[in-house]
Design a protein around this motif. Structure first.
Motif, mmCIF file in Angstrom:
data_model
loop_
_atom_site.group_PDB
_atom_site.id
_atom_site.type_symbol
_atom_site.label_atom_id
_atom_site.label_comp_id
_atom_site.label_asym_id
_atom_site.label_seq_id
_atom_site.Cartn_x
_atom_site.Cartn_y
_atom_site.Cartn_z
ATOM 1 N N GLU A 134 0.887 -1.087 -0.209
ATOM 2 C CA GLU A 134 -0.003 0.003 0.026
ATOM 3 C C GLU A 134 0.800 1.096 -0.260
ATOM 4 O O GLU A 134 1.921 1.344 0.600
ATOM 5 C CB GLU A 134 -0.836 0.091 1.246
ATOM 6 N N LEU A 135 0.462 2.097 -0.596
ATOM 7 C CA LEU A 135 1.083 3.594 -0.752
ATOM 8 C C LEU A 135 0.339 4.381 0.184
ATOM 9 O O LEU A 135 -0.712 4.474 0.245
ATOM 10 C CB LEU A 135 1.213 4.133 -2.092
ATOM 11 N N TYR A 136 1.250 5.465 0.817
ATOM 12 C CA TYR A 136 0.758 6.517 1.578
ATOM 13 C C TYR A 136 0.958 7.677 1.076
ATOM 14 O O TYR A 136 1.997 7.787 0.253
ATOM 15 C CB TYR A 136 1.288 6.185 3.074
ATOM 16 N N PRO A 137 0.320 8.964 1.475
ATOM 17 C CA PRO A 137 0.725 10.393 0.879
ATOM 18 C C PRO A 137 2.002 10.536 1.064
ATOM 19 O O PRO A 137 2.691 10.588 2.062
ATOM 20 C CB PRO A 137 -0.087 11.236 1.864
ATOM 21 N N GLY A 138 2.836 10.928 0.171
ATOM 22 C CA GLY A 138 4.125 11.417 -0.009
ATOM 23 C C GLY A 138 5.168 10.091 -0.379
ATOM 24 O O GLY A 138 6.174 10.310 -0.586
ATOM 25 N N ASP A 139 4.632 8.880 -0.327
ATOM 26 C CA ASP A 139 5.365 8.032 -0.819
ATOM 27 C C ASP A 139 5.955 7.822 -2.448
ATOM 28 O O ASP A 139 5.096 8.470 -3.053
ATOM 29 C CB ASP A 139 4.615 6.642 -0.808
ATOM 30 N N VAL A 140 6.897 7.577 -2.682
ATOM 31 C CA VAL A 140 7.595 7.784 -4.047
ATOM 32 C C VAL A 140 8.170 6.298 -4.375
ATOM 33 O O VAL A 140 8.956 5.623 -3.732
ATOM 34 C CB VAL A 140 8.573 8.808 -4.143
ATOM 35 N N VAL A 141 7.749 6.059 -5.699
ATOM 36 C CA VAL A 141 8.311 4.879 -6.384
ATOM 37 C C VAL A 141 9.030 5.055 -7.284
ATOM 38 O O VAL A 141 8.802 6.145 -8.272
ATOM 39 C CB VAL A 141 7.290 3.953 -6.839
ATOM 40 N N LEU A 142 10.378 4.524 -7.565
ATOM 41 C CA LEU A 142 11.407 4.841 -8.382
ATOM 42 C C LEU A 142 11.858 3.478 -9.124
ATOM 43 O O LEU A 142 12.227 2.561 -8.419
ATOM 44 C CB LEU A 142 12.623 5.383 -7.822
ATOM 45 N N LEU A 143 11.755 3.631 -10.231
ATOM 46 C CA LEU A 143 12.258 2.384 -11.198
ATOM 47 C C LEU A 143 13.406 3.005 -12.240
ATOM 48 O O LEU A 143 13.518 4.083 -12.452
ATOM 49 C CB LEU A 143 11.278 1.888 -12.293
ATOM 50 N N MET A 144 14.705 2.004 -12.236
ATOM 51 C CA MET A 144 15.723 2.664 -13.098
ATOM 52 C C MET A 144 16.306 1.418 -13.869
ATOM 53 O O MET A 144 16.328 0.109 -13.389
ATOM 54 C CB MET A 144 16.875 3.297 -12.293
ATOM 55 N N THR A 145 16.985 1.826 -14.909
ATOM 56 C CA THR A 145 17.721 0.777 -15.817
ATOM 57 C C THR A 145 19.025 0.756 -15.155
ATOM 58 O O THR A 145 19.639 1.625 -14.505
ATOM 59 C CB THR A 145 17.726 0.973 -17.129
ATOM 60 N N ASP A 146 20.237 -0.381 -15.742
ATOM 61 C CA ASP A 146 21.245 -0.573 -14.903
ATOM 62 C C ASP A 146 22.137 0.462 -15.312
ATOM 63 O O ASP A 146 23.354 0.512 -14.957
ATOM 64 C CB ASP A 146 21.590 -1.947 -15.102
#
Length: 348
Positions: free
Chosen positions: A268-280
């Motif tokens: 679950e996400l909460y206000p202000g949570d941040v998801v980051l995806l990146m390539t190598d």
């Protein structure tokens, strides 16, 4: 006219000349009746090897003196040895032909690059409860990184970030195929089912050793589902604790097998949570001493900058990698996707 190889040694690194400086150089060469063909630089850029056509060594030395360029040695050349061991007599026609072929290849690569960039979304989705950002920078004319998204009619967001094996036209081909498969996914499919479906289709295309490492995130309200096919871990910043979680799910790149045994991570996400995806391309950036940027440094940077907008986070993450590289050329594509949750947590 004969061809000459000129060796020049410089006290400082040779920098790329401006248009005005290059124009002055060509004008001076014309004045002395010589023509520049090719130049090569040493690794430290303090030594150059230039091929010129001219009447004699005297004109080359006079032109170099007028341009205040050093001339250490001049060697007349008339042939080259091919990879089959045969000697071939050199002529300006050979160089002109090679230049035309190279120019045509560059134009074709530029067209392919524009086509690939045109396949990327025009911009991030405009959402009321989230801020989304994307960034990509290829290392070659045609990169192997890819990102995309789609929204279901119920506003469920699915994001994909991928990294094709290799670079150039082959990588561009696998990117185009992956985009087509992604856009035709059913919104009802879960992330694991989606990756398995795409992997099977890519394998059936008989694309050889061309594979696609890919991360997929599906977000419905504040529920996040994540799965990975051979790509760096997802980073999740928790606004309440101001800590970054590293979520690593092992899985084979798409196209290697019909079933990659993919796993899912739900949270679950909460206000202000941040998801980051990146390539190598980001964690594997090298500094001038060939030290890797690594995975712990991006996590630390992400923790410090997570309060920014999604677009700003993308830029700052890449900037931090550039700072680590300290001028060393980028050797792999770099892409980042950021999702910042701004909504409310539903109450049961």
């Amino acid at each position: 006219m004969p061809l000459y190889l000129i060796e020049r040694n410089f006290a400082q690194r040779v920098e790329e000349g401006s248009d005005e400086e290059n124009a002055a150089l060509f004008a001076m060469n014309d004045k002395f009746g010589i023509q520049w063909v090719y130049s090569f630089l040493s690794v430290d850029a303090k030594k150059s090897y230039c091929i010129y056509e001219g009447p004699s060594t005297a004109e080359i030395r006079d032109a170099s003196k007028a341009l205040e360029l050093p001339v250490d040695t001049i060697t007349e050349i008339d042939s080259r040895v091919n990879n089959d061991g045969k000697c071939v007599v050199l002529s300006m026609k050979d160089f002109d032909r090679e230049r035309e072929i190279r120019l045509r290849m560059e134009q074709e690569l530029e067209q392919a690059r524009n086509l690939q960039l045109g396949m990327l979304p025009d911009g991030p989705p405009d959402l009321q409860d989230a801020d989304v950002g994307f960034y990509t920078r290829p290392a070659t004319e045609v990169g192997g990184d890819f990102y995309d998204y789609f929204l279901s009619e119920h506003s469920t967001l699915t994001v994909a970030l991928g990294d094709a094996t290799g670079h150039g036209m082959q990588a561009g081909t696998i990117v185009a195929a992956t985009k087509g498969l992604f856009q035709n996914l059913s919104s009802a499919e879960g992330v694991v089912e989606a990756l398995s479906h795409m992997s099977e289709k890519l394998k059936n295309m008989s694309i050889g050793r061309n594979l696609m490492a890919l991360a997929m995130v599906k977000i419905e309200r504040n529920r996040l589902s994540y799965s990975s096919a051979g790509i760096p871990p997802m980073l999740l910043y928790r606004s309440q604790t101001k800590e970054v979680q590293e979520i690593l799910l092992e899985g084979l790149p798409l196209g290697l097998t019909s079933s990659g045994n993919y796993r899912t991570h739900e949270t679950e996400l909460y206000p202000g949570d941040v998801v980051l995806l990146m390539t190598d391309g980001l964690p594997e950036r090298l500094d001038p001493d060939s030290n890797e940027y690594g995975y712990s440094r991006p996590m630390s940077v992400f923790r410090e900058i997570a309060h920014n907008s999604a677009d700003r986070i993308c830029k700052l993450m890449v900037d931090a990698g550039d700072k680590w590289a300290d001028g060393r050329e980028q050797e792999d594509d770099i892409s980042v996707a950021v999702y910042k949750f701004l909504g409310d947590t539903p109450k049961n």
